[in-house]
Design an enzyme around this catalytic site. Structure first.
Site, PDB file in Angstrom:
ATOM      1  N   TYR A 250       0.845  -1.211   0.000  1.00 13.21           N
ATOM      2  CA  TYR A 250       0.000   0.000   0.000  1.00 13.21           C
ATOM      3  C   TYR A 250       0.875   1.254   0.000  1.00 13.21           C
ATOM      4  O   TYR A 250       0.689   2.158  -0.818  1.00 13.21           O
ATOM      5  CB  TYR A 250      -0.927  -0.001   1.220  1.00 13.21           C
ATOM      6  CG  TYR A 250      -1.765   1.242   1.336  1.00 13.21           C
ATOM      7  CD1 TYR A 250      -2.867   1.436   0.512  1.00 13.21           C
ATOM      8  CD2 TYR A 250      -1.450   2.245   2.261  1.00 13.21           C
ATOM      9  CE1 TYR A 250      -3.637   2.595   0.598  1.00 13.21           C
ATOM     10  CE2 TYR A 250      -2.212   3.402   2.358  1.00 13.21           C
ATOM     11  CZ  TYR A 250      -3.301   3.569   1.525  1.00 13.21           C
ATOM     12  OH  TYR A 250      -4.058   4.719   1.613  1.00 13.21           O
TER      13      TYR A 250
HETATM   14  N1  LIG Z   1      -9.021   6.500   4.834  1.00 15.42           N
HETATM   15  C1  LIG Z   1      -7.793   6.923   5.074  1.00 15.42           C
HETATM   16  O1  LIG Z   1      -7.356   7.006   6.236  1.00 15.42           O
HETATM   17  C2  LIG Z   1      -6.898   7.345   3.933  1.00 15.42           C
HETATM   18  C3  LIG Z   1      -5.682   7.988   4.218  1.00 15.42           C
HETATM   19  C4  LIG Z   1      -4.856   8.374   3.156  1.00 15.42           C
HETATM   20  C5  LIG Z   1      -5.236   8.103   1.862  1.00 15.42           C
HETATM   21  N2  LIG Z   1      -6.406   7.453   1.618  1.00 15.42           N
HETATM   22  C6  LIG Z   1      -6.760   7.179   0.227  1.00 15.42           C
HETATM   23  O2  LIG Z   1      -7.956   7.869  -0.072  1.00 15.42           O
HETATM   24  C7  LIG Z   1      -8.723   7.120  -1.007  1.00 15.42           C
HETATM   25  C8  LIG Z   1     -10.113   6.875  -0.446  1.00 15.42           C
HETATM   26  O3  LIG Z   1      -9.984   6.189   0.785  1.00 15.42           O
HETATM   27  P1  LIG Z   1     -11.250   5.942   1.744  1.00 15.42           P
HETATM   28  O4  LIG Z   1     -10.735   5.336   3.005  1.00 15.42           O
HETATM   29  O5  LIG Z   1     -12.055   7.175   1.812  1.00 15.42           O
HETATM   30  O6  LIG Z   1     -11.980   4.839   0.887  1.00 15.42           O
HETATM   31  P2  LIG Z   1     -13.187   3.836   1.232  1.00 15.42           P
HETATM   32  O7  LIG Z   1     -14.130   4.450   2.196  1.00 15.42           O
HETATM   33  O8  LIG Z   1     -12.599   2.507   1.527  1.00 15.42           O
HETATM   34  O9  LIG Z   1     -13.864   3.784  -0.216  1.00 15.42           O
HETATM   35  C9  LIG Z   1     -13.170   3.263  -1.306  1.00 15.42           C
HETATM   36  C10 LIG Z   1     -13.943   3.628  -2.548  1.00 15.42           C
HETATM   37  O10 LIG Z   1     -13.280   3.031  -3.665  1.00 15.42           O
HETATM   38  C11 LIG Z   1     -14.176   2.130  -4.303  1.00 15.42           C
HETATM   39  N3  LIG Z   1     -13.389   1.006  -4.770  1.00 15.42           N
HETATM   40  C12 LIG Z   1     -12.622   0.162  -4.035  1.00 15.42           C
HETATM   41  N4  LIG Z   1     -12.093  -0.783  -4.809  1.00 15.42           N
HETATM   42  C13 LIG Z   1     -12.514  -0.523  -6.063  1.00 15.42           C
HETATM   43  C14 LIG Z   1     -12.317  -1.165  -7.314  1.00 15.42           C
HETATM   44  N5  LIG Z   1     -11.603  -2.288  -7.416  1.00 15.42           N
HETATM   45  N6  LIG Z   1     -12.901  -0.648  -8.411  1.00 15.42           N
HETATM   46  C15 LIG Z   1     -13.673   0.473  -8.314  1.00 15.42           C
HETATM   47  N7  LIG Z   1     -13.893   1.117  -7.160  1.00 15.42           N
HETATM   48  C16 LIG Z   1     -13.319   0.617  -6.054  1.00 15.42           C
HETATM   49  C17 LIG Z   1     -15.207   1.756  -3.235  1.00 15.42           C
HETATM   50  O11 LIG Z   1     -16.469   1.362  -3.736  1.00 15.42           O
HETATM   51  P3  LIG Z   1     -16.866  -0.187  -4.019  1.00 15.42           P
HETATM   52  O12 LIG Z   1     -16.512  -0.954  -2.793  1.00 15.42           O
HETATM   53  O13 LIG Z   1     -18.317  -0.179  -4.360  1.00 15.42           O
HETATM   54  O14 LIG Z   1     -16.036  -0.533  -5.178  1.00 15.42           O
HETATM   55  C18 LIG Z   1     -15.344   3.096  -2.526  1.00 15.42           C
HETATM   56  O15 LIG Z   1     -16.192   3.954  -3.280  1.00 15.42           O
HETATM   57  C19 LIG Z   1      -7.941   5.821  -1.270  1.00 15.42           C
HETATM   58  O16 LIG Z   1      -7.164   5.964  -2.415  1.00 15.42           O
HETATM   59  C20 LIG Z   1      -7.058   5.713  -0.034  1.00 15.42           C
HETATM   60  O17 LIG Z   1      -5.904   4.967  -0.276  1.00 15.42           O
HETATM   61  C21 LIG Z   1      -7.252   7.081   2.615  1.00 15.42           C
END
Ligand SMILES: NC(=O)c1ccc[n+]([C@@H]2O[C@H](COP(=O)([O-])OP(=O)(O)OC[C@H]3O[C@@H](n4cnc5c(N)ncnc54)[C@H](OP(=O)(O)O)[C@@H]3O)[C@@H](O)[C@H]2O)c1
Length: 258
Positions: free
Chosen positions: A152
């Site tokens: 990751y």
């Molecule tokens: N949360 C954190 O602490 C954090 C910190 C730093 C960076 N980030 C980054 O920010 C972004 C969003 O994170 P989040 O935690 O807000 O995400 P999340 O709540 O886990 O949501 C992920 C989103 O991506 C979609 N998704 C996942 N796998 C997919 C696939 N194979 N094809 C198409 N869509 C897909 C999911 O929908 P479906 O399940 O319906 O596909 C959902 O809409 C990510 O890139 C993550 O790495 C997050």
């Protein structure tokens, strides 16, 4: 011609919050995620609340053939996309060898390959249109090697480096490229229980991000603490950086995996 912002990962967390922040500003949207049943109610709600056009497309970005089909639709379609937000991301947390390979592969497909492919395809469409804006979501994990989230963190290091490089390359094409590097965000879908309470909400990060996009910031780093953490690896020897990163990540490993 109607313009759209295309947001991947738009059905939850940060992607959903960005979709809402953009709809609030009157942006028409194309939302992408795997599950149609979560995308559809989001599209209906945003349309009703903000009076914008919200389309959605279910596509598993970890599947190269499905991604190719989607890219072809975009290339042959009539819709003009002037903002691409690559937010979909997958994460594995815990010892690398303990994960199923399929999960690591999906992570690499979504976080690296799909993101790059969409930048390539939509970037070319934007170049023909004379400009546009791309926002890629990396993460603080990308600033240093990340033991206990090795693939990751490495994928986010790619996003960071790729986005900054692309920004320079595209400077004269009218395409602006920014990369968002949030620290931990409170996410209902992928909670990190021992970290969540102190983390900002997706809505707070989204608001900060759309303002930074207005200013065409290259690197969007919300929060003073995160700015310091992003800078720290430049001051420390590499061996110390990876040891400290490992210690921090291990502390927040899901119970039983640490
Ligand atoms: N949360 C954190 O602490 C954090 C910190 C730093 C960076 N980030 C980054 O920010 C972004 C969003 O994170 P989040 O935690 O807000 O995400 P999340 O709540 O886990 O949501 C992920 C989103 O991506 C979609 N998704 C996942 N796998 C997919 C696939 N194979 N094809 C198409 N869509 C897909 C999911 O929908 P479906 O399940 O319906 O596909 C959902 O809409 C990510 O890139 C993550 O790495 C997050």
């Amino acid at each position: 011609m109607t313009r759209y912002a295309l947001i991947t990962g738009a059905s939850s967390g940060l992607g959903l919050a960005l979709a809402e922040a953009l709809a609030r500003r009157g942006r028409n949207l194309i939302l992408v995620a795997r599950q149609r049943e979560t995308l559809e109610p989001v599209a209906i709600e945003l349309t009703q609340r903000f009076g914008v056009e919200v389309l959605f497309r279910a596509c598993d970005l970890s599947q190269p053939l499905r991604l190719s089909g989607f890219v072809l639709e975009l290339e042959e379609g009539e819709r003009r996309i002037d903002l691409l937000v690559n937010c979909a991301g997958q994460r594995t947390y815990g010892p690398f060898l303990a994960h199923e390979w399929a999960d690591e592969q999906d992570l690499l497909e979504v976080n690296i390959l799909a993101l790059s492919r969409l930048c390539h395809a939509i970037g070319n469409l934007m170049a023909i249109q004379g400009g546009g804006q791309i926002l890629n979501i990396a993460g603080l994990a990308g600033v240093a090697p990340g033991p206990w989230m090795a693939a990751y963190a490495a994928s986010k290091a790619y996003v960071l480096s790729f986005s900054e490089a692309l920004r320079e390359e595209l400077r004269r094409t009218g395409i602006k490229v920014s990369v968002l590097c949030p620290g931990p965000v409170r996410s209902s879908k992928r909670p990190i229980p021992r970290l969540d309470a102190s983390s900002p909400s997706p809505e707070e990060i989204a608001l900060y991000t759309v303002r930074a996009l207005d200013k065409n910031r290259a690197l969007i780093l919300p929060g003073r603490r995160n700015r310091w953490l992003a800078f720290a690896p430049r001051l420390l020897p590499r061996w110390l950086t990876r040891k400290l990163a490992g210690r921090i990540h291990r502390r927040y490993c899901p119970a039983g995996l640490e």
